[in-house]
Design a protein around this motif. Sequence first.
Motif, PDB file in Angstrom:
ATOM      1  N   GLU A   1       7.477  -3.363  -2.224  1.00 28.06           N
ATOM      2  CA  GLU A   1       6.286  -2.776  -1.593  1.00 28.06           C
ATOM      3  C   GLU A   1       6.580  -1.321  -1.209  1.00 28.06           C
TER       4      GLU A   1
ATOM      5  N   THR B   1       0.792  -0.902  -5.766  1.00 29.26           N
ATOM      6  CA  THR B   1       1.475  -0.313  -4.610  1.00 29.26           C
ATOM      7  C   THR B   1       2.910  -0.842  -4.535  1.00 29.26           C
ATOM      8  N   ARG B   2       3.427  -1.185  -5.690  1.00 26.48           N
ATOM      9  CA  ARG B   2       4.795  -1.659  -5.741  1.00 26.48           C
ATOM     10  C   ARG B   2       5.569  -0.914  -6.822  1.00 26.48           C
TER      11      ARG B   2
END
Lengths: 142, 145
Positions: A52, B37-38
């Motif tokens: 993340e 988002t990684r």
Amino acid sequence: MKLKATIEHKPNIPTASMADIAFLLIIFFMLTITFEVDKTQVTLPKTTLRYEIPKQSAYVSIDPDGRIRVSDGTEQSALVSAADEVLSMAAGVIAMDPTKVFVVKAHGDAEWLRVDEVIDALKRAKVRDVYLLSDQRTVDDL
Amino acid sequence: MKLDRDRPDDEIPTSSMADIAFLLIVFFMVTTTFTATRGLDFALPEDDDDPPVVEKEESVLVEIMPNGELIVDQDPMQLQEIIPYLKPKLERNPKKPVIIRPDIATPYRYMVQVYDELRQWEDYGLEQPINISVPTQREIQSFWY
């Protein structure tokens, strides 16, 4: 024979819970919405490992033609003409926040030379944490 | 005498609430974009003007050609063969540097593939992360030649 008078029901759709559902959806969207600082359309490379990325990270994007855009994480990304401009932007961001995370969002077909110039600029700007934005690799990609 | 007073209505008008709520929902649905988002973390080393000298002979060099072909210590190799090749060397010296060196014309995705593969050291039974280094062209020119 006297027939019992039939009671007429007015047809109606129960809408009492509609507002509850609507506000539930609003809360969901308000919590999940993120405003993209970089809208460059790229096909990301695929990786098995993905972590993340912290929010408000600065972005450096590279499209397949080698054009570079930068964003400090708060404003929309802007086109820069050379990797040296990445260095000056990154140095400014790091001066304000030495722990700032940078994200390299490069198209999978971008030439390594261009990505190398960007990584070198980030190194020289004393950036420590960089993420290479990627999509999930699946068994079909193997 | 009974007075007929006009009492003001004490209800909150909620008839337009659903309209406003759905307007907000439509706004969020239109503006929401699901983005990646990684990614793979890629910690950069200190930019040292006087870095420790790494002899080429002490390290393992993984070269990536523009067509994606891999050359590991001068030998062509498949992606899945790299860690099995490295394993005995890393068991003897866990700190042995593995240098990834893509050609300047190599598509970026090939470098990411190799880096991703080397980061999966645990799957191959190694006890420590691999000491991966990706020198930039400037560093190669400054410190290697």
